[in-house]
Scaffold this motif. Structure first.
Motif, PDB file in Angstrom:
ATOM      1  N   LYS A  31      56.992  78.860  24.921  1.00 26.96           N
ATOM      2  CA  LYS A  31      56.684  79.262  23.547  1.00 26.96           C
ATOM      3  C   LYS A  31      55.630  80.365  23.518  1.00 26.96           C
ATOM      4  O   LYS A  31      55.685  81.263  22.679  1.00 26.96           O
ATOM      5  N   MET A  32      54.665  80.293  24.428  1.00 31.69           N
ATOM      6  CA  MET A  32      53.649  81.349  24.495  1.00 31.69           C
ATOM      7  C   MET A  32      54.299  82.683  24.847  1.00 31.69           C
ATOM      8  O   MET A  32      53.996  83.708  24.232  1.00 31.69           O
ATOM      9  N   ALA A  33      55.198  82.669  25.821  1.00 34.22           N
ATOM     10  CA  ALA A  33      55.887  83.896  26.216  1.00 34.22           C
ATOM     11  C   ALA A  33      56.719  84.438  25.053  1.00 34.22           C
ATOM     12  O   ALA A  33      56.711  85.647  24.793  1.00 34.22           O
ATOM     13  N   GLU A  34      57.405  83.559  24.333  1.00 32.40           N
ATOM     14  CA  GLU A  34      58.203  83.977  23.182  1.00 32.40           C
ATOM     15  C   GLU A  34      57.353  84.635  22.106  1.00 32.40           C
ATOM     16  O   GLU A  34      57.811  85.499  21.373  1.00 32.40           O
ATOM     17  N   ASN A  35      56.091  84.203  22.006  1.00 34.94           N
ATOM     18  CA  ASN A  35      55.185  84.723  20.981  1.00 34.94           C
ATOM     19  C   ASN A  35      54.242  85.805  21.506  1.00 34.94           C
ATOM     20  O   ASN A  35      53.334  86.227  20.790  1.00 34.94           O
ATOM     21  N   GLY A  36      54.446  86.240  22.757  1.00 38.95           N
ATOM     22  CA  GLY A  36      53.633  87.320  23.316  1.00 38.95           C
ATOM     23  C   GLY A  36      52.184  86.948  23.573  1.00 38.95           C
ATOM     24  O   GLY A  36      51.295  87.804  23.542  1.00 38.95           O
ATOM     25  N   ILE A  37      51.930  85.688  23.850  1.00 36.43           N
ATOM     26  CA  ILE A  37      50.568  85.218  24.118  1.00 36.43           C
ATOM     27  C   ILE A  37      50.402  85.101  25.623  1.00 36.43           C
ATOM     28  O   ILE A  37      51.218  84.486  26.296  1.00 36.43           O
ATOM     29  N   ASP A  38      49.314  85.717  26.160  1.00 37.47           N
ATOM     30  CA  ASP A  38      49.146  85.660  27.617  1.00 37.47           C
ATOM     31  C   ASP A  38      47.933  84.827  28.021  1.00 37.47           C
ATOM     32  O   ASP A  38      47.860  83.673  27.673  1.00 37.47           O
TER      33      ASP A  38
END
Length: 143
Positions: A50-57
């Motif tokens: 979900k983080m990757a889908e939302n561009g959160i690193d």
């Protein structure tokens, strides 16, 4: 997540609790812990996806926590909820005791008061002495 998404106040409190470096960001591990504290039950792999889908690193702001919480709250479906209820299915029949459901409502996530619990139980046609079908209850709760 039963009970709805966390409030803005709850998100801010969780962020402040885990933002210990005073840099305005949470580490990934702290983000996962904060999300679980807010009642989300996703695995680390699901959270990373979900983080990757939302561009959160690697560093997570309050806005990122808000985004993740909203995203995860919208992922609740009858199948996931029924699976969560099966944790209380001691007979492996797809059911749980009404008293266990009362315990869930009063102890997990956004805790309900006694009056709220009684109203929820009335609307769901569940009593403490009844047996609840996990799939039916999940579908009814999300209808």
């Amino acid at each position: 997540m039963a009970g709805g998404a966390p409030t803005e106040e709850q998100l801010e409190e969780a962020f402040e609790l885990f933002e210990t470096n005073e840099n305005g960001c949470l580490s990934i591990a702290d983000m996962f812990t904060a999300l679980r504290g807010l009642g989300h039950t996703s695995t680390n792999a699901q959270l990373q996806e979900k983080m990757a889908e939302n561009g959160i690193d690697s560093q997570c702001s309050l806005g990122d926590l808000r985004t993740m919480s909203h995203t995860l709250s919208n992922d609740v479906n009858p199948e996931n909820l029924a699976e969560a209820f099966k944790l209380f299915d001691t007979t492996d029949r797809g059911t749980m005791a009404g008293k266990d459901f009362v315990g869930i409502l009063q102890a997990w996530g956004q805790k309900l008061t006694q009056a709220e619990t009684e109203e929820f139980m009335r609307l769901a046609s569940v009593t403490e002495s009844s047996t609840v079908n996990c799939k039916d209850l999940a579908a009814q709760m999300l209808a």
